[in-house]
Design an enzyme around this catalytic site. Structure first.
Site, short mmCIF file in Angstrom:
data_model
loop_
_atom_site.label_atom_id
_atom_site.label_comp_id
_atom_site.label_asym_id
_atom_site.label_seq_id
_atom_site.Cartn_x
_atom_site.Cartn_y
_atom_site.Cartn_z
N GLU A 67 -5.39 -4.19 -11.14
CA GLU A 67 -5.01 -2.84 -10.69
C GLU A 67 -4.84 -1.94 -11.90
O GLU A 67 -4.29 -2.33 -12.92
CB GLU A 67 -3.72 -2.90 -9.89
N LYS B 100 -6.06 2.12 -1.64
CA LYS B 100 -4.82 1.40 -1.32
C LYS B 100 -4.21 1.96 -0.04
O LYS B 100 -3.92 3.15 0.06
CB LYS B 100 -3.85 1.53 -2.50
N CYS C 104 -2.52 -4.70 -4.43
CA CYS C 104 -1.11 -4.89 -4.75
C CYS C 104 -0.22 -4.92 -3.51
O CYS C 104 -0.13 -5.93 -2.83
CB CYS C 104 -0.65 -3.83 -5.76
#
Length: 286
Positions: A50, A119, A160
């Site tokens: 990331e 995301k 994440c």
């Protein structure tokens, strides 16, 4: 099983745990070199962390943001093509239409863009006395599930905080994914507590492989990543794991082993669809 099928049932995965600095050009150069190193050791799919091109933090997103295509994604495309690998480009801060996103691009061995995953779940947490972080102060969330196909298997992509949401992994699994990849940057509070636990849970619940790529730990940065990039198999075992420093780790993904696990403990066919369901309100992007 034929010789061809047997060969296709295994492939080598590499995870690059990159030491990310404030100098974008250096990050890109080192990422390119480590992907080349991974390909030289037989890797067919390579995963970057990331925010691989920039420091992670709300104060950095706008400063380092790029449009896609742009400088960083052009390098990813060239690197994938040069090394003939599937390259999951971690994530970068993306600017589009006046909004910022935390976005992962995936390129095929021909250098073509296969998908862009923004995301979905923004990292907004407040653990009193330990850490407060609000991605939503600067970032906007994505609105699509993202999968891509390889000659080996179908792959689902999250970033994440997406890993905390079991429903996303379940939907990917039920769509046929056998590998989930999560570029991620857990911190020194959530990392030791939950990083490995979440990976093993997602792998075990869905009987598939899970790979995570963290930036290397830098104690001098404003946000200190936990590191410990990992690969977990469908039994829930950690089969490859980095420490805190910059490293490339490797794992051989064995899809016949995955099939064996699903046959031995057939939870995928034992679900009570008459009692419960996890459904997507839109199809996965691919």
């Amino acid at each position: 099983m034929s010789a061809v099928a047997k060969a296709m049932s295994k492939f080598r995965l590499a995870v690059v745990q990159l030491h990310v600095t404030s100098v974008k050009a250096d990050n890109l150069r080192r990422a390119r070199g480590l992907v080349k190193e991974a390909a030289g050791r037989g890797s067919q799919l390579v995963l970057l962390p990331e925010c691989f091109n920039s420091p992670y933090g709300t104060s950095f997103f706008s400063q380092y943001a790029e449009r896609i295509p742009g400088e960083s994604t052009q390098l990813l495309s060239e690197t994938a093509k040069e090394n003939q690998v599937y390259l999951v480009g971690g994530s970068i801060p993306e600017e589009d239409g006046g909004k910022l996103y935390n976005s992962c691009t995936v390129f095929g061995p021909d250098g073509e863009l296969l998908l862009k995953h923004r995301k979905i779940h923004l990292f907004d947490i407040d653990v009193p006395g330990k850490i407060r972080f609000q991605e939503s102060e600067t970032l906007s969330p994505g609105d699509r599930l993202s999968t891509f196909q390889t000659p080996f298997c179908k792959v689902g992509v999250g970033i994440c905080y997406d890993m905390r949401f079991a429903e996303l992994a379940q939907l990917y699994s039920r769509s046929g994914c056998q590998l989930l990849v999560y570029p991620g940057a857990f911190n020194m509070t959530t990392g030791p507590a939950h990083w490995e636990l979440l990976q093993r849970a997602r792998a075990l619940d869905n009987q598939l492989y899970v790979a995570t790529a963290s930036p290397a730990r830098d104690e001098t940065s404003s946000y200190v990543a936990w590191g410990h990039s990992s690969v977990v198999n469908p039994w829930g075992d950690v089969i490859s794991k980095a420490g805190a420093e910059e490293a490339v780790i490797y794992a051989d993904v064995d899809l016949q082993y995955l099939a064996d696990i699903r046959q031995q403990i057939p939870v995928t066919t034992q679900r009570r669809d008459d009692l419960y369901a996890v459904t997507s309100l839109q199809g996965a992007a691919s």
